[in-house]
Write a protein that holds these residues in place. Structure first.
Motif, PDB file in Angstrom:
ATOM      1  N   ARG A  82       0.857  -1.233  -0.040  1.00 59.41           N
ATOM      2  CA  ARG A  82       0.092  -0.119   0.069  1.00 59.41           C
ATOM      3  C   ARG A  82       0.953   1.426  -0.064  1.00 59.41           C
ATOM      4  NH1 ARG A  82      -3.447  -2.169   4.474  1.00 59.41           N
ATOM      5  NH2 ARG A  82      -4.790  -3.777   3.316  1.00 59.41           N
ATOM      6  N   VAL A  85       2.400   1.713  -3.284  1.00 58.16           N
ATOM      7  CA  VAL A  85       1.694   2.500  -4.492  1.00 58.16           C
ATOM      8  C   VAL A  85       1.788   3.891  -4.469  1.00 58.16           C
ATOM      9  CG1 VAL A  85      -1.028   2.856  -4.997  1.00 58.16           C
ATOM     10  CG2 VAL A  85      -0.093   0.578  -4.456  1.00 58.16           C
ATOM     11  N   SER A 107      -8.425  -1.539  -5.794  1.00 59.07           N
ATOM     12  CA  SER A 107      -7.695  -0.477  -6.187  1.00 59.07           C
ATOM     13  C   SER A 107      -6.937  -0.412  -7.281  1.00 59.07           C
ATOM     14  CB  SER A 107      -6.747  -0.044  -5.092  1.00 59.07           C
ATOM     15  OG  SER A 107      -7.368  -0.077  -3.598  1.00 59.07           O
ATOM     16  N   VAL A 109      -4.237  -2.320  -8.271  1.00 58.65           N
ATOM     17  CA  VAL A 109      -2.986  -2.376  -8.283  1.00 58.65           C
ATOM     18  C   VAL A 109      -2.506  -3.672  -8.731  1.00 58.65           C
ATOM     19  CG1 VAL A 109      -1.387  -2.696  -6.307  1.00 58.65           C
ATOM     20  CG2 VAL A 109      -2.988  -1.223  -5.785  1.00 58.65           C
TER      21      VAL A 109
END
Lengths: 425, 301
Positions: A82, A85, A107, A109
């Motif tokens: 996280r 990112v 998200s 990702v």
């Protein structure tokens, strides 16, 4: 004078910026091969050796790609990801706990892996694929097994039937078994439910019990909590667990987890990871039993560490190489080694059948039957899983200590759905 | 060169220059995040926003939700309860301990070290250790001591597992861990009191109690003000113990504001909402310290 002090300020700020930027440079090519960065959690020495071997052999077999691993403490991977990112320092492949996959998928990702799934051997169990909405985002190379570890001599002494995969205890039989076992002098609490393991364990190991009652943590179609987590069947199941505590069959104030091997409990709700320790302590008295059938079949839990490929890899044109590595790591040769590395189950069912433990008559045969039977509970594939876990754990703890199950589960469900709605999941 | 020397040695300028590194760090790690928190508190920002959904301004929505959230009020109440019980006990104990170890005895340094030692143990370790002491069964250390002293007349206390005793358990271990630090500060104050004040007091016929009341206490005032202020602010930040021991339970009885920030931000990933709690938390602590300053000034006059 003023100029001088300004100059000093400026130079110090510049220096600070320089130091900050110096570490930002990444080299994406090693020689003429494309470098693929893999993040994984740390493991035991054997696991380290196994993962390193996979990478070395992949690199030796390749002339296009070279995989380089960066190792983090196992519990930090999702948090590190996280943070990464935000700073745009993503790897190409990530090992994620499969409960973190939905959040990362939401998200954007990580990217869908459906194309890889098509190219994998057919014998790989569906439980290896972690999905979010319509797509698969995570692929595990290992699977867990969950059931009751039991002390056979206590069961025989109490005159309790030993159940098998095809003939699990029903609710009445289970109640009777607990009552008989609790009458044995040696036993404090007949069933060790691991009340001290916290919310993550409740979400995982209690779910098969809930599901066998016909309830679940979430609605399968909407992946929300209201109506399922506080539904009639789930409330019934947790009320039942509360009764087990009231009757003294389980210890809600538990602080240790060695009751079974100290021979103070007869049943123990854990999985494959305890096999070696328990076998050493109990020897031939150790048996593996399915969880009871409370109406909707005997269920088990699943969970693994999943390979995922990042959006960053796709953007930099490295997702193909990452996919190559995942396919390589799921080859039969590695699948057949995985059990001896950490005791977990290979996801390839054909390989699973060749390992002695999992063959008919083997100590862990039940796990193979459970996985083939596909009666297993999957934890909520929701980006709000951390909230699910926290709220379920909190409600379960309060219920074990006397709170009203329905109102606890109502609160939990409304908190979870509120987060789902607020965050736009 | 001369100019730089002049710059560095001239009082007003050198102070600013020398504090630049510290100010820079403060700005990057305290002030900037705080400004960001104020900004985020007006948005529906999540931990990693979905690229399609993005982040929107929601005005005062987060604050409205917060003020209507019973858990927030419960947490605030718990914080006040913790502070109201822990701070007086801690300061009184620290004062007594400081007087105790201020005597000129052989080997007194040993006792000072013993009382101070919990402070150097990280709160994480302290919490884990005490969770074992608080074992709710008859095997727990504290429970077995109680049952031994009372010949088993007292019922087993469930400590962290009972909503009525969970916060109390956390208070006990927090006082134990923090009291050594306050003790050292008060001790330094005690040692700064000139010996002749006591001598003249005893010549004037003051009893030990009167010496304490009219010499020690007034001389210690600055130390005590510091100790009380810092422990109130520190006790409002209560979180490690909760994180390790109870996660806010049972039945929200140990829920605190900082844990709520952690839960909303990290677990629920609602950064906007967590930021709103953080801003409100800041306002509360800020107001408290202003009231305290005013109050101590009033007492001084």
């Amino acid at each position: 004078m003023k100029k001088m002090s300004k100059l000093l300020v400026v130079s110090i700020v510049l220096l600070a910026l320089l130091v900050g930027c110096a570490t930002n440079k990444t080299d994406t090519s090693a020689g003429d091969k494309t470098e693929i960065i893999l993040w994984r959690g740390d493991g035991t020495d054997q696991e380290e050796a196994f993962y390193n071997k996979q990478i070395e052999e992949f690199n030796a077999s390749q002339d296009k790609y070279v995989v380089k691993a960066e190792v983090f403490p196992y519990t930090e991977i999702a948090k590190t990801a996280r943070a990464a990112v935000a700073t745009k320092g993503m790897p190409d492949i990530m090992f994620l706990d499969d409960t973190d996959v939905s959040n990362m998928a939401f998200s954007e990702v990580i990217i869908p892996l459906d194309d890889i799934v098509k190219e994998l051997p057919e014998d790989i169990s569906d439980s290896a694929f972690t999905g979010y909405k319509e797509n698969v985002y995570g692929i595990s190379q290992q699977e867990g097994g969950l059931g009751f570890w039991a002390n056979k001599s206590y069961l025989e002494k109490a005159g309790v039937r030993i159940p098998t995969y095809d003939t699990p205890w029903n609710k009445a039989e289970f109640d009777e078994a607990l009552e008989k076992l609790s009458n044995l002098e040696e036993i404090d609490y007949p069933l060790d439910i691991k009340a001290n393991f916290g919310s993550g364990y409740v979400a995982y190991a209690w779910q098969p019990i809930i599901k066998s009652f016909g309830g679940d943590w979430y609605n399968e179609d909407t992946i929300t909590a209201d109506g399922a987590l506080n539904g009639e069947k789930t409330v019934e199941a947790l009320t039942y667990i509360q009764e087990l505590s009231d009757k003294g069959y389980i210890n809600s104030n538990q602080t240790s987890d060695t009751e079974l091997i100290e021979k103070r409990a007869a049943l123990d709700l854990t999985g494959h990871w305890n096999y070696n320790d328990y076998k050493a302590a109990l020897g031939d008295d150790l048996v593996l039993l399915p969880l009871p059938d409370f109406g909707n079949k005997s269920q088990t839990g699943v969970g693994g560490i999943a390979f995922t490929i990042t959006k960053y890899a796709e953007e930099t044109g490295k997702s193909e190489g990452a996919a190559e590595f995942i396919k390589f790591a799921l080859q039969d040769t590695y699948q057949s080694e995985i059990n001896s590395v950490n005791g977990s189950l290979p996801v390839n069912m054909k390989i699973l059948e060749t390992i002695d433990h999992f063959k008919e008559g083997g100590d862990l045969y039940l796990y193979a039957q459970q996985l083939e039977g596909e009666n297993y509970a999957v934890r909520p594939p929701s980006p709000a899983f951390p909230t699910f876990q926290e709220e379920i754990g909190r409600a379960a703890f309060n219920i074990l200590h006397g709170a009203d199950p329905k109102s606890e589960l109502d609160t939990a469900a409304s908190n979870i759905d509120n987060v789902i709605q607020q965050n736009g999941y | 060169m001369k100019k730089i020397k002049k710059l560095l040695y001239k009082r007003d300028k050198s102070g600013y220059i020398l504090s630049i590194p510290a100010l820079l760090l403060l700005f990057v790690f305290v002030i900037l995040p705080f400004i960001m928190a104020i900004y985020f508190s007006f948005t529906n920002r999540t931990f990693i926003p979905n690229p399609k959904l993005g982040t929107d301004f929601v005005g005062l929505d987060n604050y409205k939700t917060l003020l209507n959230d019973p858990v927030f009020w419960k947490a605030l109440g718990n914080n006040i309860y913790f502070t109201a019980i822990a701070v007086p006990i801690q300061v009184t104990l620290a004062l007594l301990l400081a007087i105790l170890v201020n005597q000129k005895l052989k080997g007194i340094t040993f006792f000072r070290t013993v009382f101070f030692s919990p402070v150097v143990i990280p709160m994480l370790i302290v919490s884990i250790t005490w969770s074992l002491f608080f074992t709710p069964t008859e095997n727990g250390l504290i429970n077995s001591i109680i049952s031994f002293i009372t010949f088993g007349q007292v019922d087993l206390i469930k400590w962290l597992y009972d909503p009525s005793t969970a916060m109390l358990s956390i208070i006990i271990l927090s006082v134990w861990q923090g009291v050594g630090f306050q003790m050292i500060i008060i001790l330094s104050g005690l040692q700064a009191i000139p010996e002749d004040l006591y001598e003249s007091a005893s010549i004037d016929g003051a009893t030990k109690w009167k010496q304490f009341r009219y010499v020690t206490m007034p001389m210690l005032r600055n130390n005590l003000v510091f100790v009380i202020t810092s422990s109130i602010i520190m006790s409002f930040k209560l979180v490690t113990q909760v994180l390790v021991l109870t996660q806010g339970g049972p039945l929200n009885s140990t829920q605190t504001l900082v844990y709520l920030i952690y839960q909303s931000g990290y677990i629920d990933q609602m950064i906007g909402y967590a930021s709103a709690i953080a801003v409100v938390f800041f306002i509360i602590v800020f107001t408290l310290s202003i009231i305290q300053q005013k109050f101590t000034k009033m007492v001084e006059n």
